[in-house]
Enzyme design. Sequence first.
Site, mmCIF file in Angstrom:
data_model
loop_
_atom_site.group_PDB
_atom_site.id
_atom_site.type_symbol
_atom_site.label_atom_id
_atom_site.label_comp_id
_atom_site.label_asym_id
_atom_site.label_seq_id
_atom_site.Cartn_x
_atom_site.Cartn_y
_atom_site.Cartn_z
ATOM 1 C CG HIS A 149 -95.688 79.416 -72.258
ATOM 2 N ND1 HIS A 149 -94.579 78.626 -72.101
ATOM 3 C CD2 HIS A 149 -95.835 79.581 -73.606
ATOM 4 C CE1 HIS A 149 -94.076 78.312 -73.283
ATOM 5 N NE2 HIS A 149 -94.824 78.897 -74.217
ATOM 6 C CD GLU A 150 -98.244 81.554 -75.649
ATOM 7 O OE1 GLU A 150 -97.579 82.265 -76.434
ATOM 8 O OE2 GLU A 150 -98.203 80.307 -75.674
ATOM 9 C CG HIS A 153 -92.938 83.061 -75.820
ATOM 10 N ND1 HIS A 153 -91.704 82.442 -75.982
ATOM 11 C CD2 HIS A 153 -93.863 82.054 -75.809
ATOM 12 C CE1 HIS A 153 -91.883 81.135 -76.059
ATOM 13 N NE2 HIS A 153 -93.173 80.869 -75.950
ATOM 14 C CD GLU A 207 -92.376 77.316 -76.849
ATOM 15 O OE1 GLU A 207 -93.278 76.945 -76.060
ATOM 16 O OE2 GLU A 207 -92.487 78.327 -77.556
#
Length: 276
Positions: A149-150, A153, A207
Amino acid sequence: MKRIGFSRFNTLKLAICLAFLSACSSVNTTDSGAVGIERKQLMSPLVSEKQMDATALQAYRDILAKEAKQGDLNSDPVLTRRVRAVAARLIPHTAVFRKDAPSWQWEINVIKSDELNAWCMPGGKIAFYSGIIQKLNLTDDEIAAVMGHEISHALREHSRERASEQMTAGLGLNILAAVTGVGQGGADLMGALYNVTFSLPNSRTHETEADRMGVELAARAGYNPHAAVTVWEKMGKFSQGQPPQFLSTHPSHETRIADLTEYARKVQPLYEQVRR
């Protein structure tokens, strides 16, 4: 009705601002992948990828120096090796979304802290806080979900997009204030309205994109994509009393879990192919 005056100065200001706004480019920073990330992003010519990477590197260095001085940087060798092993499996698969990403100058460090936090700065500078692993008792599959997920970004350049958005919004509000004659107080009010109406929903979009890309990265690396669901189920226990979803920068846990479940199912074949 009172007529609104518009001076030569304001006319020039409007022309300059509009010229700047028109120079912003609509791009897609990543390929779509199996999860289908296809949203166009508006990037300002005054916020380059190179600038963001340089700023992130300096900030990362400052953070590491501070944590090292306190004795909190990679203080648990076993935990550090574990996190770096997960990253080593995920990073090669970033090429699915960006062919240049595997060659970034990736760095992965663990900070001793009770915070439930992890992040990836532009250019691949990753930090995991020990608290998120230990308090949530994360498995390697769940670490991969958070890290994927990070990383996503950073792949999508969400930080650069937000910086561009804020710069553009500031100019746009100045134009509107000049045209309507509402003054600074009115501009501040419009800024608050912009934040609730546009900026926060865009944060939720970021997100959601990172969630979907993250489960694909995890699946391709041989980590169970459904672990993303269990991570957010665990996180839900630590976020009682959260604000309403429409005033939050993150989707509600219910919305997030439903979306993660759907997309984990979508990339399940990728995971099964690796696990054969």
